[in-house]
Write a protein that holds these residues in place. Structure first.
Motif, mmCIF file in Angstrom:
data_model
loop_
_atom_site.group_PDB
_atom_site.id
_atom_site.type_symbol
_atom_site.label_atom_id
_atom_site.label_comp_id
_atom_site.label_asym_id
_atom_site.label_seq_id
_atom_site.Cartn_x
_atom_site.Cartn_y
_atom_site.Cartn_z
ATOM 1 N N VAL A 1 36.303 56.907 -23.122
ATOM 2 C CA VAL A 1 36.198 58.252 -23.693
ATOM 3 C C VAL A 1 36.131 59.292 -22.579
ATOM 4 C CG1 VAL A 1 34.685 59.810 -24.988
ATOM 5 C CG2 VAL A 1 35.174 57.518 -25.875
ATOM 6 N N GLY A 2 35.315 59.029 -21.565
ATOM 7 C CA GLY A 2 35.224 59.964 -20.438
ATOM 8 C C GLY A 2 36.558 60.132 -19.740
ATOM 9 N N TYR A 3 37.287 59.031 -19.593
ATOM 10 C CA TYR A 3 38.578 59.100 -18.911
ATOM 11 C C TYR A 3 39.588 59.903 -19.723
ATOM 12 C CZ TYR A 3 42.318 57.585 -15.809
ATOM 13 O OH TYR A 3 43.351 57.569 -14.894
ATOM 14 N N GLY B 1 48.702 60.231 -19.823
ATOM 15 C CA GLY B 1 48.234 60.013 -21.188
ATOM 16 C C GLY B 1 48.314 58.552 -21.597
ATOM 17 N N THR B 2 49.396 57.890 -21.201
ATOM 18 C CA THR B 2 49.535 56.462 -21.501
ATOM 19 C C THR B 2 48.455 55.657 -20.797
ATOM 20 O OG1 THR B 2 51.930 56.712 -21.761
ATOM 21 C CG2 THR B 2 51.092 54.484 -21.393
ATOM 22 N N ALA B 3 48.197 55.994 -19.524
ATOM 23 C CA ALA B 3 47.140 55.301 -18.778
ATOM 24 C C ALA B 3 45.779 55.522 -19.434
ATOM 25 C CB ALA B 3 47.122 55.783 -17.334
ATOM 26 N N ALA B 4 45.512 56.755 -19.866
ATOM 27 C CA ALA B 4 44.235 57.052 -20.515
ATOM 28 C C ALA B 4 44.092 56.265 -21.819
ATOM 29 C CB ALA B 4 44.121 58.545 -20.785
ATOM 30 N N LEU B 5 45.182 56.136 -22.564
ATOM 31 C CA LEU B 5 45.149 55.365 -23.809
ATOM 32 C C LEU B 5 44.849 53.892 -23.524
ATOM 33 C CD1 LEU B 5 45.553 55.401 -26.871
ATOM 34 C CD2 LEU B 5 47.988 54.966 -26.488
ATOM 35 N N LEU B 6 45.455 53.354 -22.450
ATOM 36 C CA LEU B 6 45.180 51.970 -22.065
ATOM 37 C C LEU B 6 43.709 51.780 -21.695
ATOM 38 C CD1 LEU B 6 48.334 51.260 -19.857
ATOM 39 C CD2 LEU B 6 47.824 50.226 -22.071
ATOM 40 N N LEU C 1 44.215 45.532 -19.716
ATOM 41 C CA LEU C 1 44.622 46.901 -20.035
ATOM 42 C C LEU C 1 44.228 47.872 -18.919
ATOM 43 C CD1 LEU C 1 43.820 47.021 -23.853
ATOM 44 C CD2 LEU C 1 46.073 46.962 -22.764
ATOM 45 N N TRP C 2 43.055 47.685 -18.341
ATOM 46 C CA TRP C 2 42.648 48.581 -17.250
ATOM 47 C C TRP C 2 43.489 48.341 -16.002
ATOM 48 C CZ3 TRP C 2 36.582 49.363 -17.234
ATOM 49 C CH2 TRP C 2 36.210 49.987 -18.428
ATOM 50 N N THR C 3 43.866 47.100 -15.755
ATOM 51 C CA THR C 3 44.760 46.814 -14.627
ATOM 52 C C THR C 3 46.134 47.438 -14.861
ATOM 53 O OG1 THR C 3 43.612 44.733 -14.147
ATOM 54 C CG2 THR C 3 45.831 44.999 -13.255
ATOM 55 N N ALA C 4 46.617 47.358 -16.091
ATOM 56 C CA ALA C 4 47.907 47.980 -16.423
ATOM 57 C C ALA C 4 47.837 49.493 -16.212
ATOM 58 C CB ALA C 4 48.281 47.654 -17.861
ATOM 59 N N ALA C 5 46.705 50.102 -16.586
ATOM 60 C CA ALA C 5 46.532 51.544 -16.383
ATOM 61 C C ALA C 5 46.554 51.884 -14.897
ATOM 62 C CB ALA C 5 45.215 52.004 -17.008
#
Length: 381
Positions: free
Chosen positions: A103-105, A137-142, A157-161
């Motif tokens: 959420v913060g990200y 935005g895509t990274a934040a969604l991940l 997912l965090w690694t993909a971001a």
């Protein structure tokens, strides 16, 4: 040495923003102090990579959009709030608070794009943010989705971001549209480095809470302070000014943006990581000066200093400035000191300090001699 490149300087609200961001860095250190193992090191590196990218994004932002109005400052404050949420979630980001990290990200990312819309030069900035906002935005969604999932899904997912944001500068075609004020850009990153080093000293000092003072504890305190000083001196021994001039001298906008990303984006990630790990290593030595350090503690101490030195070597190499090899040799030297820590903590601290001091002094003397020779040559002409 010539004076710094003229241009807009860093504002006090930007420094305020940096203080909030650096709090997230100190939170990463608290994670490692409690658990020095491979899993937590990887967690810290992953979270730092994600967080650092958005901090760097704000450095680019305020380079183009000065926080000079009430609306801009309010949005920047909202971005600080997002970083505060991230910071508070870090200690348990992989144990129940991942949703808050996400959420913060998202808040930080949305505010970043919203602030760019306030730019005076809407045409060029608009083209740049149009290419960058979907990636961010895509990274934040991940990150957000990963925060609500557990185990391998969160890691994946965090690694993909992280991979996405690292590749972001090369996934857009609008890098040449950025206008970079070299003075402001270099100063902003220099300030976050010095604030991070300063906060590491504070963190080390807090580790002495509840301890009775003795000659051995005071020796650790002084060695920790001196190591922090040589982290500072490696960065601020004139290279920050030379780097500023090197960036200013690049006339091709696309190349200038690439160099800025590589030197102040990628290389500075290793500088900040090095500060975190070095502070952790010194804190783990507190109260154990005359005792053997466990191997993980000894490794994190030297690895932290080496990571900082190698990050600075990369920084200098990208900008084609002298001194990179001195940093590489010093990094090898501090890594060689690891076995000393397993014998006595104070021995490793002293060795790391001596190696870093010798490297920076030798390198400074070489530059002084080179500048003196050039001055004599120019006078003779």
């Amino acid at each position: 040495m010539t004076s710094q490149v003229r241009g807009p300087r860093v504002s006090t609200i930007e420094l305020f923003f940096d203080l909030v961001f650096v709090f997230t860095v100190t939170q990463l250190a608290t994670v490692l102090v409690k658990h020095v193992d491979v899993v937590h090191v990887l967690r810290v590196l992953l979270m730092l990579g994600i967080i650092w990218w958005m901090y760097a994004g704000y450095a680019w932002l305020t380079n183009a959009v000065a926080p000079s109005s009430t609306l801009r400052r309010t949005l920047l404050l909202t971005g600080m709030a997002g970083f505060m949420v991230i910071a508070l979630s870090i200690p348990f980001a992989f144990d129940g608070d991942g949703w808050a990290f996400g959420v913060g990200y998202v808040i930080v990312t949305v505010v970043h794009s919203a602030l760019f819309l306030q730019a005076d030069d809407n045409a060029s900035i608009g083209a740049a943010i149009a290419g960058l906002a979907p990636i961010n935005g895509t990274a934040a969604l991940l990150v957000l989705v990963g925060g609500f999932l557990d185990g391998p899904w969160r890691y994946g997912l965090w690694t993909a971001a992280l991979v996405l944001v690292i590749a972001a500068p090369y996934l857009q075609r609008s890098m040449g549209t950025w206008t970079i004020e070299a003075g402001h850009f270099a100063e902003r990153h220099g300030l976050v480095v010095i604030v991070a080093i300063g906060e590491s000293v504070v963190a080390i000092g807090l580790a002495f809470a509840g301890l009775r003072l003795s000659p051995s504890t005071l020796i650790v305190a002084m060695l920790g302070l001196c190591i922090a000083y040589y982290l500072y001196w490696n960065y601020f021994s004139g290279d920050e000014t030379r780097a500023e001039h090197a960036l200013h001298a690049i006339t091709d906008p696309a190349r200038k943006a690439r160099v800025a990303v590589q030197a102040w984006g990628y290389a500075h990630y290793f500088l900040i990581a090095g500060i975190v790990f070095t502070a952790v290593g010194v804190k783990l030595s507190v109260g154990h000066a005359l005792e053997p350090l466990h191997w993980p503690s000894a490794i994190v101490l030297s690895a932290g200093a080496a990571t900082f030195l190698l990050g600075h070597a990369l920084f200098l190499s990208v900008l084609k400035l002298p001194g990179a090899w001195y940093r590489v040799v010093a990094a090898a030297g501090v890594l060689a000191a690891i076995p000393l820590g397993h014998w006595r903590a104070v021995a490793q601290l002293a060795a790391v300090l001596v190696v870093m001091a010798a490297a920076v002094i030798a390198r400074d003397l070489r530059i002084v001699r080179a500048e003196h020779t050039t001055a004599i040559h120019d006078f003779g002409r």
